[in-house]
Motif scaffolding. Structure first.
Motif, PDB file in Angstrom:
ATOM      1  N   LYS A 119       0.849  -1.183   0.000  1.00 15.67           N
ATOM      2  CA  LYS A 119       0.000   0.000   0.000  1.00 15.67           C
ATOM      3  C   LYS A 119       0.893   1.244   0.000  1.00 15.67           C
ATOM      4  CE  LYS A 119      -4.124   1.850   2.317  1.00 15.67           C
ATOM      5  NZ  LYS A 119      -5.038   1.683   3.479  1.00 15.67           N
ATOM      6  N   LYS A 165       2.871  -0.447  -9.432  1.00 14.69           N
ATOM      7  CA  LYS A 165       1.589  -1.143  -9.593  1.00 14.69           C
ATOM      8  C   LYS A 165       1.537  -1.900 -10.913  1.00 14.69           C
ATOM      9  CE  LYS A 165      -3.398  -0.353  -9.406  1.00 14.69           C
ATOM     10  NZ  LYS A 165      -4.475   0.649  -9.212  1.00 14.69           N
ATOM     11  N   GLU A 207      -1.704  -1.084  -3.986  1.00 14.86           N
ATOM     12  CA  GLU A 207      -2.797  -0.123  -3.824  1.00 14.86           C
ATOM     13  C   GLU A 207      -2.190   1.260  -3.635  1.00 14.86           C
ATOM     14  OE1 GLU A 207      -6.397   1.088  -0.702  1.00 14.86           O
ATOM     15  OE2 GLU A 207      -5.304  -0.803  -0.453  1.00 14.86           O
ATOM     16  N   ASP A 266      -5.926   4.591  -6.691  1.00 15.23           N
ATOM     17  CA  ASP A 266      -7.143   3.852  -6.355  1.00 15.23           C
ATOM     18  C   ASP A 266      -8.121   4.651  -5.500  1.00 15.23           C
ATOM     19  OD1 ASP A 266      -6.413   1.116  -7.470  1.00 15.23           O
ATOM     20  OD2 ASP A 266      -4.708   1.509  -6.150  1.00 15.23           O
ATOM     21  N   PHE A 278       0.257   2.115   5.674  1.00 13.68           N
ATOM     22  CA  PHE A 278       0.994   2.270   4.422  1.00 13.68           C
ATOM     23  C   PHE A 278       2.382   1.639   4.541  1.00 13.68           C
ATOM     24  CE2 PHE A 278      -2.056   5.798   4.332  1.00 13.68           C
ATOM     25  CZ  PHE A 278      -2.628   5.575   3.092  1.00 13.68           C
TER      26      PHE A 278
END
Length: 256
Positions: free
Chosen positions: A2, A49, A56, A80, A111
């Motif tokens: 993330k 990504k 994400e 996202d 994160f």
């Protein structure tokens, strides 16, 4: 993984900058755009990504209501979701208040990596990413020219005046990147349409950890003036002594 990307909306760099009576940048005097260096930070995350579909990406900004425009562009490019720290109590916030608000909005997001540009084109303070890392207790790798993520670590290189430095830190971490990274991709039509449906969470100053007491800006501008117009430089006409004149000029300006 993330990844949070710090996005900042700034006055258009192609237009003339103006100051308010208090010495602050007049943000209504020109069009507002997403800062290019933060878009490069987003591009880095998007490439991660592209290589690993389980990534994400959350775009994060702090600013007035118009900041939503910069977030929507980030979403159209491929982020996202987004977080907008929005509160009149944060108007005119200095770098420390900004870092506190951003870290407050990020601390519960789990994160793995927070990515930012090394300095914005309006303030050029270059300290907010480091402050965010300090407040979150994360390693900080600043002004990186290259970055690689592998096995729970982030590493890369940056260049100073005299050397190339190699840095490594464990995740979660905060990094800031330079203009050596690739330019941002253009949003595609599909991305623009789907961006309208992606979630944008609005976070108040209190929720972001700002007490609401005291001033958002602890700095006071005592004086400000317009940058003087550029003047013509010295012209050297070679009459046989041009090399001597040039050397004398460079020496007088402490350039050699």
């Amino acid at each position: 993984m993330k990844i949070a990307v710090l996005i900042k909306q700034v006055p258009d760099t192609g237009e003339e900058r103006k100051l308010t009576a208090s010495g602050a940048v007049d943000r209504d005097a020109s069009d507002r755009i997403a800062d290019e260096i933060t878009e490069r930070a987003l591009e880095f995350a998007l490439r991660e990504k592209d290589a690993e579909k389980s990534v994400e990406i959350v775009a994060v900004t702090m600013g007035p209501g118009t900041g939503t425009e910069a977030l929507r562009k980030a979403l159209s490019m491929g982020a996202d979701s987004a977080i907008h720290v929005l509160d009149d109590a944060l108007a005119g916030a200095d770098t420390l208040t900004t870092a506190k608000a951003l870290s407050g909005a990020l601390k519960d997001g789990s994160f793995d990596l927070i990515v930012a540009g090394n300095e914005s084109t309006d303030g050029r303070g270059g300290v907010v990413p480091a402050m965010v890392a300090e407040l979150l207790g994360y390693p900080f790798l600043g002004s990186m020219d290259t970055v690689a993520i592998s096995h729970g670590t982030v590493s890369g290189q940056r260049q100073d005046v005299e050397s190339v430095q190699s840095l490594t830190g464990s995740l979660p971490a905060v990094i800031s990147i330079t203009e050596s990274f690739a330019e941002a991709r253009f949003p595609k039509f599909k991305g623009i349409m789907t961006a309208k449906r992606k979630p944008v969470a609005v976070v108040s100053a209190t929720a972001a950890g700002h007490s609401g007491t005291g001033h958002a800006n602890g700095n006071v501008v005592l004086a400000a003036s317009r940058r003087p117009a550029r003047t013509a430089g010295m012209k050297i006409i070679d009459d046989g002594t041009a090399a001597i004149q040039l050397a004398d000029y460079l020496s007088a300006e402490n350039l050699i």
